[in-house]
Design an enzyme around this catalytic site. Structure first.
Site, short mmCIF file in Angstrom:
data_model
loop_
_atom_site.label_atom_id
_atom_site.label_comp_id
_atom_site.label_asym_id
_atom_site.label_seq_id
_atom_site.Cartn_x
_atom_site.Cartn_y
_atom_site.Cartn_z
N GLN A 71 0.85 -1.19 0.00
CA GLN A 71 0.00 0.00 0.00
C GLN A 71 0.88 1.24 0.00
O GLN A 71 1.87 1.29 0.72
CB GLN A 71 -0.89 -0.02 1.25
CG GLN A 71 -1.85 1.13 1.37
CD GLN A 71 -2.77 0.97 2.60
OE1 GLN A 71 -3.18 -0.12 2.93
NE2 GLN A 71 -3.08 2.08 3.23
N ASP A 72 0.52 2.24 -0.81
CA ASP A 72 1.18 3.54 -0.80
C ASP A 72 0.18 4.58 -0.29
O ASP A 72 -1.00 4.54 -0.68
CB ASP A 72 1.64 3.95 -2.21
CG ASP A 72 2.89 3.24 -2.65
OD1 ASP A 72 3.35 2.31 -1.97
OD2 ASP A 72 3.43 3.62 -3.71
N ASN A 73 0.65 5.50 0.55
CA ASN A 73 -0.20 6.55 1.10
C ASN A 73 0.44 7.92 0.86
O ASN A 73 1.65 8.03 0.74
CB ASN A 73 -0.39 6.36 2.61
CG ASN A 73 -1.08 5.05 2.93
OD1 ASN A 73 -1.99 4.63 2.24
ND2 ASN A 73 -0.65 4.41 3.99
N ARG A 82 1.04 14.38 13.62
CA ARG A 82 0.31 13.13 13.39
C ARG A 82 1.07 12.02 14.09
O ARG A 82 2.24 11.80 13.83
CB ARG A 82 0.18 12.86 11.90
CG ARG A 82 -0.64 13.91 11.16
CD ARG A 82 -0.79 13.53 9.68
NE ARG A 82 -1.48 14.55 8.92
CZ ARG A 82 -2.79 14.59 8.72
NH1 ARG A 82 -3.57 13.66 9.25
NH2 ARG A 82 -3.33 15.55 8.00
N HIS A 96 1.39 6.61 15.89
CA HIS A 96 0.47 5.56 15.46
C HIS A 96 1.19 4.24 15.22
O HIS A 96 2.35 4.21 14.85
CB HIS A 96 -0.20 5.95 14.14
CG HIS A 96 -0.94 7.23 14.19
ND1 HIS A 96 -1.10 8.04 13.09
CD2 HIS A 96 -1.57 7.88 15.20
CE1 HIS A 96 -1.79 9.11 13.41
NE2 HIS A 96 -2.08 9.05 14.70
N LYS A 110 7.15 0.92 7.31
CA LYS A 110 6.89 2.09 6.47
C LYS A 110 8.19 2.66 5.91
O LYS A 110 9.16 2.81 6.64
CB LYS A 110 6.19 3.19 7.29
CG LYS A 110 4.82 2.78 7.79
CD LYS A 110 4.20 3.85 8.65
CE LYS A 110 2.83 3.40 9.16
NZ LYS A 110 2.24 4.39 10.06
N TYR A 117 4.30 7.47 1.87
CA TYR A 117 4.92 6.30 2.47
C TYR A 117 4.36 5.02 1.91
O TYR A 117 3.21 4.93 1.55
CB TYR A 117 4.83 6.32 3.99
CG TYR A 117 3.46 6.51 4.60
CD1 TYR A 117 2.81 5.44 5.21
CD2 TYR A 117 2.85 7.75 4.60
CE1 TYR A 117 1.57 5.62 5.80
CE2 TYR A 117 1.61 7.93 5.19
CZ TYR A 117 0.97 6.86 5.79
OH TYR A 117 -0.26 7.03 6.36
N LYS A 156 -8.35 11.68 17.60
CA LYS A 156 -7.75 10.37 17.90
C LYS A 156 -6.41 10.54 18.62
O LYS A 156 -6.13 9.85 19.60
CB LYS A 156 -7.55 9.59 16.59
CG LYS A 156 -6.78 8.29 16.74
CD LYS A 156 -6.63 7.57 15.42
CE LYS A 156 -5.73 8.32 14.48
NZ LYS A 156 -5.48 7.62 13.22
N ASP A 157 -5.58 11.47 18.15
CA ASP A 157 -4.26 11.66 18.77
C ASP A 157 -4.36 12.34 20.12
O ASP A 157 -3.53 12.11 20.99
CB ASP A 157 -3.34 12.43 17.83
CG ASP A 157 -2.97 11.61 16.60
OD1 ASP A 157 -3.08 10.36 16.66
OD2 ASP A 157 -2.56 12.20 15.60
#
Length: 180
Positions: free
Chosen positions: A46-48, A58, A61, A70, A130, A166-167
């Site tokens: 997967q690429d993000n 951020r 995680h 990553k 990433y 979330k963070d």
């Protein structure tokens, strides 16, 4: 490409060879055989790509199942990128590594599975890409407090960062699920 293990040797700084002239530049950003030889035989699935404004943080995680390795880089702007070793059996458990990644330095960072990851945007904006070794699985995603005193990341921050809800709810390191 130049591969340099950092103070946690499983984290590797990768500096591409850049060929430039008056027209611009060319560089390889990934080559499987070279990566396998210098880092290990990982497969990316997967690429993000994300874009963030100055002051956004951020992280930190990770996924407790389907842990993701990553390969990260910045294509526009500048960030301070952090990886925290959360592998209980590691001699570096609870230690962190941080590097400034930018469009200018073109450096990349390899963060293997078993690490929490985050970054702080230093420029007006930053685009962050990433490659991941496993798929995003929100049901397994966890977050550690970015400013946990036990980890004590030395973020280059002079004001409170902008966090996601979330963070903001990240757990203290001592309460977080870790890898056995």
């Amino acid at each position: 490409m130049k591969y340099t293990p950092l103070s946690i040797p499983d984290i590797v700084l990768i500096e591409p060879e850049v060929f430039g002239d008056h027209r611009g530049y060319f560089m390889e950003t990934f080559r499987q055989d070279d990566f396998n030889k210098n880092v290990g035989p990982y497969t990316f699935v997967q690429d993000n790509h994300s874009k963030s404004a100055k002051g956004i943080l951020r992280g930190l995680h990770y996924q407790i199942k389907q842990s993701q390795g990553k390969l990260v880089r910045v294509t526009s702007g500048r960030v301070f990128d952090v990886a925290v070793d959360i592998r209980k059996a590691s001699p570096w458990f609870g230690k962190w590594v941080g590097e400034t990644l930018s469009a200018e330095n073109k450096s990349m960072l390899w963060i293997p599975p078993g690490f929490a990851h985050g970054f702080y945007v230093l420029s007006d904006e930053a685009e962050f890409t990433y490659k991941c070794t496993d798929y995003y699985a929100p049901e397994h995603e966890r977050s550690i407090l970015w400013n946990d005193p036990e980890i004590a990341v030395n973020w280059p921050i002079d004001t409170d960062p902008v966090l996601s809800p979330k963070d903001e709810k990240g757990l203290p390191f001592g309460s977080a699920e870790v890898f056995k």
